[in-house]
Motif scaffolding. Structure first.
Motif, PDB file in Angstrom:
ATOM      1  N   ASP A 145     -90.462 -38.671  56.204  1.00  0.00           N
ATOM      2  CA  ASP A 145     -91.576 -38.979  55.630  1.00  0.00           C
ATOM      3  C   ASP A 145     -91.482 -38.384  54.268  1.00  0.00           C
ATOM      4  OD1 ASP A 145     -92.361 -36.444  55.935  1.00  0.00           O
ATOM      5  OD2 ASP A 145     -93.928 -37.137  57.394  1.00  0.00           O
ATOM      6  N   LEU A 146     -92.300 -38.324  53.334  1.00  0.00           N
ATOM      7  CA  LEU A 146     -92.373 -37.618  52.091  1.00  0.00           C
ATOM      8  C   LEU A 146     -93.626 -36.688  52.137  1.00  0.00           C
ATOM      9  CD1 LEU A 146     -91.849 -40.651  49.931  1.00  0.00           C
ATOM     10  CD2 LEU A 146     -90.089 -38.722  50.255  1.00  0.00           C
ATOM     11  N   ARG A 147     -93.780 -35.588  51.181  1.00  0.00           N
ATOM     12  CA  ARG A 147     -94.844 -34.964  51.069  1.00  0.00           C
ATOM     13  C   ARG A 147     -94.763 -34.160  49.714  1.00  0.00           C
ATOM     14  NH1 ARG A 147     -93.414 -29.611  51.419  1.00  0.00           N
ATOM     15  NH2 ARG A 147     -91.764 -28.715  52.812  1.00  0.00           N
ATOM     16  N   GLU A 148     -95.909 -33.848  49.104  1.00  0.00           N
ATOM     17  CA  GLU A 148     -96.056 -33.157  47.826  1.00  0.00           C
ATOM     18  C   GLU A 148     -95.064 -31.806  47.852  1.00  0.00           C
ATOM     19  OE1 GLU A 148     -98.990 -32.526  45.329  1.00  0.00           O
ATOM     20  OE2 GLU A 148    -100.328 -33.929  46.217  1.00  0.00           O
ATOM     21  N   GLY A 161     -90.949 -23.060  47.002  1.00  0.00           N
ATOM     22  CA  GLY A 161     -89.686 -22.593  48.040  1.00  0.00           C
ATOM     23  C   GLY A 161     -89.126 -23.692  48.552  1.00  0.00           C
ATOM     24  N   ASP A 162     -89.645 -25.035  48.399  1.00  0.00           N
ATOM     25  CA  ASP A 162     -88.890 -26.072  48.865  1.00  0.00           C
ATOM     26  C   ASP A 162     -87.584 -26.434  48.221  1.00  0.00           C
ATOM     27  OD1 ASP A 162     -91.118 -26.918  50.297  1.00  0.00           O
ATOM     28  OD2 ASP A 162     -91.863 -28.520  49.170  1.00  0.00           O
ATOM     29  N   ASP A 163     -86.534 -26.917  48.866  1.00  0.00           N
ATOM     30  CA  ASP A 163     -85.206 -26.918  48.463  1.00  0.00           C
ATOM     31  C   ASP A 163     -85.262 -28.231  47.395  1.00  0.00           C
ATOM     32  OD1 ASP A 163     -82.513 -27.726  48.074  1.00  0.00           O
ATOM     33  OD2 ASP A 163     -82.214 -27.195  50.094  1.00  0.00           O
ATOM     34  N   LEU A 164     -84.975 -27.951  46.279  1.00  0.00           N
ATOM     35  CA  LEU A 164     -85.181 -28.947  45.121  1.00  0.00           C
ATOM     36  C   LEU A 164     -84.008 -30.089  45.278  1.00  0.00           C
ATOM     37  CD1 LEU A 164     -85.133 -26.620  42.050  1.00  0.00           C
ATOM     38  CD2 LEU A 164     -86.929 -27.786  43.012  1.00  0.00           C
ATOM     39  N   ARG A 165     -83.042 -29.899  46.097  1.00  0.00           N
ATOM     40  CA  ARG A 165     -81.960 -30.965  46.679  1.00  0.00           C
ATOM     41  C   ARG A 165     -82.895 -31.949  47.294  1.00  0.00           C
ATOM     42  NH1 ARG A 165     -77.364 -27.569  49.356  1.00  0.00           N
ATOM     43  NH2 ARG A 165     -79.238 -26.630  50.191  1.00  0.00           N
ATOM     44  N   HIS A 166     -84.141 -31.735  48.064  1.00  0.00           N
ATOM     45  CA  HIS A 166     -84.688 -32.859  48.641  1.00  0.00           C
ATOM     46  C   HIS A 166     -85.764 -33.589  47.815  1.00  0.00           C
ATOM     47  CE1 HIS A 166     -83.397 -30.420  52.538  1.00  0.00           C
ATOM     48  NE2 HIS A 166     -82.548 -31.258  52.046  1.00  0.00           N
ATOM     49  N   TRP A 173     -86.656 -38.341  43.328  1.00  0.00           N
ATOM     50  CA  TRP A 173     -86.883 -38.542  41.994  1.00  0.00           C
ATOM     51  C   TRP A 173     -87.712 -39.630  41.910  1.00  0.00           C
ATOM     52  CZ3 TRP A 173     -86.726 -34.348  39.287  1.00  0.00           C
ATOM     53  CH2 TRP A 173     -85.711 -33.324  39.572  1.00  0.00           C
ATOM     54  N   ASN A 174     -87.534 -40.942  42.488  1.00  0.00           N
ATOM     55  CA  ASN A 174     -87.883 -42.201  42.296  1.00  0.00           C
ATOM     56  C   ASN A 174     -89.661 -42.105  42.358  1.00  0.00           C
ATOM     57  OD1 ASN A 174     -85.581 -43.550  41.612  1.00  0.00           O
ATOM     58  ND2 ASN A 174     -85.292 -44.058  43.698  1.00  0.00           N
ATOM     59  N   VAL A 175     -90.088 -41.461  43.585  1.00  0.00           N
ATOM     60  CA  VAL A 175     -91.248 -41.347  43.817  1.00  0.00           C
ATOM     61  C   VAL A 175     -91.891 -40.091  42.846  1.00  0.00           C
ATOM     62  CG1 VAL A 175     -92.958 -40.418  45.575  1.00  0.00           C
ATOM     63  CG2 VAL A 175     -91.178 -41.963  46.525  1.00  0.00           C
ATOM     64  N   THR A 176     -91.272 -39.251  42.514  1.00  0.00           N
ATOM     65  CA  THR A 176     -91.659 -38.393  41.668  1.00  0.00           C
ATOM     66  C   THR A 176     -91.985 -38.884  40.193  1.00  0.00           C
ATOM     67  OG1 THR A 176     -90.703 -36.339  42.804  1.00  0.00           O
ATOM     68  CG2 THR A 176     -90.955 -35.911  40.382  1.00  0.00           C
ATOM     69  N   PRO A 186     -94.175 -34.125  41.859  1.00  0.00           N
ATOM     70  CA  PRO A 186     -93.003 -34.013  42.496  1.00  0.00           C
ATOM     71  C   PRO A 186     -93.131 -34.135  44.298  1.00  0.00           C
ATOM     72  CG  PRO A 186     -93.843 -31.830  41.596  1.00  0.00           C
ATOM     73  CD  PRO A 186     -94.786 -32.774  41.235  1.00  0.00           C
ATOM     74  N   TYR A 187     -92.484 -35.078  44.463  1.00  0.00           N
ATOM     75  CA  TYR A 187     -92.326 -35.166  46.205  1.00  0.00           C
ATOM     76  C   TYR A 187     -90.982 -34.779  46.596  1.00  0.00           C
ATOM     77  CZ  TYR A 187     -96.901 -37.455  46.900  1.00  0.00           C
ATOM     78  OH  TYR A 187     -98.186 -37.595  47.163  1.00  0.00           O
ATOM     79  N   VAL A 188     -91.201 -34.328  48.015  1.00  0.00           N
ATOM     80  CA  VAL A 188     -89.679 -34.075  48.662  1.00  0.00           C
ATOM     81  C   VAL A 188     -89.858 -34.821  49.927  1.00  0.00           C
ATOM     82  CG1 VAL A 188     -89.520 -31.661  47.634  1.00  0.00           C
ATOM     83  CG2 VAL A 188     -90.783 -32.028  49.679  1.00  0.00           C
ATOM     84  N   ARG A 189     -88.338 -35.234  50.283  1.00  0.00           N
ATOM     85  CA  ARG A 189     -88.035 -35.877  51.445  1.00  0.00           C
ATOM     86  C   ARG A 189     -88.409 -34.824  52.686  1.00  0.00           C
ATOM     87  NH1 ARG A 189     -83.728 -37.872  48.485  1.00  0.00           N
ATOM     88  NH2 ARG A 189     -83.959 -39.926  47.424  1.00  0.00           N
ATOM     89  N   ARG A 190     -88.790 -35.216  53.981  1.00  0.00           N
ATOM     90  CA  ARG A 190     -88.635 -34.544  55.222  1.00  0.00           C
ATOM     91  C   ARG A 190     -87.339 -35.403  55.970  1.00  0.00           C
ATOM     92  NH1 ARG A 190     -93.568 -34.464  57.954  1.00  0.00           N
ATOM     93  NH2 ARG A 190     -92.459 -32.799  59.128  1.00  0.00           N
ATOM     94  N   TYR A 191     -86.616 -34.480  56.704  1.00  0.00           N
ATOM     95  CA  TYR A 191     -85.699 -35.178  57.312  1.00  0.00           C
ATOM     96  C   TYR A 191     -85.869 -35.144  58.924  1.00  0.00           C
ATOM     97  CZ  TYR A 191     -82.963 -35.923  53.067  1.00  0.00           C
ATOM     98  OH  TYR A 191     -82.694 -36.380  51.860  1.00  0.00           O
TER      99      TYR A 191
END
Length: 323
Positions: free
Chosen positions: A52-55, A59-64, A67-70, A76-81
């Motif tokens: 899923d995605l979260r804000e 400390g989050d890894d910027l590689r995650h 960019w489309n959702v952001t 800024p949103y990051v993917r959770r794997y």
């Protein structure tokens, strides 16, 4: 620098079967208890399926970052794997001349091999395929490549390859003052980047005593793979034993010096240089997106690996969203 290589040769090597049995009893079984059987906490796969995605939080890894959702939400949103339950692992082990330093039976290359084989045993229990690359002294050449496979037979194959590399290094011990040139760790990392195409866990075990040029290949590996860097260090590289006047020789360049180990200025300078080198290596690895873990040759491997597991769990949780 290392003591004069005209000293007595190294003690005989254990057979691979005996080495694996010893490591299983002394290290792997103790890890079972301390990690409560969850070896995935030690080295987990990074995951390729988006859960899923979260804000974004600090400390989050910027590689995650997504960019489309952001861009769409202006936040800024990051993917959770989803965590990989099976991951291909590659062990990149440095067996160059500088790794031969240390007390008999606990040189850096011996400890590096033990670290690699413990990780192979831990990972093989989960059915993970494990491959191996070994760097020797020949410039730009990886002397051993074992393709990934799963099971105990593969772990034994890795032990045989590491033992063979150790024997080759002993067989070509050079004369005092001879030079083999500076280790090219970059060659090992470039080979891994070319060979390992699908996302994998890549564990680099080295003293990181190398000519320049390994930083960019490390960053390239880290962009595609989950990279763990283990620096093997001998305590005498920071603090010389009080042994009077010694002839020391650089294991790779052949440079020789005579030192008084009781000289307080020399001892303070050695410690200062060692600490500066450690800080530089840690910052260089961090810039490449990799956390550098240091394991001393006199350190208990169980404690060292539990420490590595704890650091990895803390640094991975924000971006992965796992426990």
């Amino acid at each position: 620098m290392s003591p004069d290589p005209s000293r007595e040769g190294p003690p005989p090597l254990e057979t691979p079967e005996r080495l694996l049995r010893r490591l299983d009893w002394q290290v792997v079984r103790r890890l079972d208890g301390l990690l409560q059987g969850d070896h995935r906490t030690l080295f987990r796969g990074g995951g390729v399926d988006v859960a899923d995605l979260r804000e974004y939080v600090a400390g989050d890894d910027l590689r995650h970052l997504d960019w489309n959702v952001t861009a769409r939400l202006d936040t800024p949103y990051v993917r959770r794997y989803l965590e990989d339950r099976e991951v291909t692992a590659w062990l990149l082990v440095d067996h160059s001349s500088s790794m031969a330093f240390g007390r008999p039976g606990r040189t850096k290359d011996v400890v590096a091999a033990e670290l690699a084989l413990v990780l192979a045993q831990v990972l093989s229990r989960g059915g993970n395929p494990i491959g191996l690359m070994v760097l020797g002294d020949e410039p730009g050449v990886v002397e051993e490549v074992v393709p990934p496979a799963a099971g105990r037979r593969q772990v034994l194959r890795l032990a045989l390859a590491l033992r063979g590399s150790h024997r080759r290094q002993d067989a070509v011990r050079r004369p005092v003052g001879a030079s083999v040139g500076r280790t090219d760790l970059g060659a090992l990392l470039r080979t891994a980047a070319a060979v390992v195409r699908r996302r994998a866990l890549v564990v680099v075990v080295s003293d990181f005593s190398s000519r320049d040029g390994w930083q960019r290949p490390l960053a390239r590996l880290a962009r595609r793979h989950d990279v763990v860097a283990l620096r093997v260090r001998d305590p005498r590289e920071r603090e010389l034993p009080l042994a009077g006047v010694l002839h020391l020789e650089d294991a790779e360049t052949g440079e020789q010096v005579v030192v008084d180990t009781a000289d307080p200025v020399l001892r303070a300078r050695l410690l200062e240089l060692a600490e500066a080198e450690q800080a530089t290596l840690e910052e260089t690895a961090r810039s490449a997106g990799v956390l550098l873990h240091t394991v001393d040759t006199d350190e208990d491997l169980v404690g060292a690996l539990v420490r590595v597991a704890g650091l990895r769990a803390r640094t991975r949780t924000p971006a992965g969203g796992g426990p």
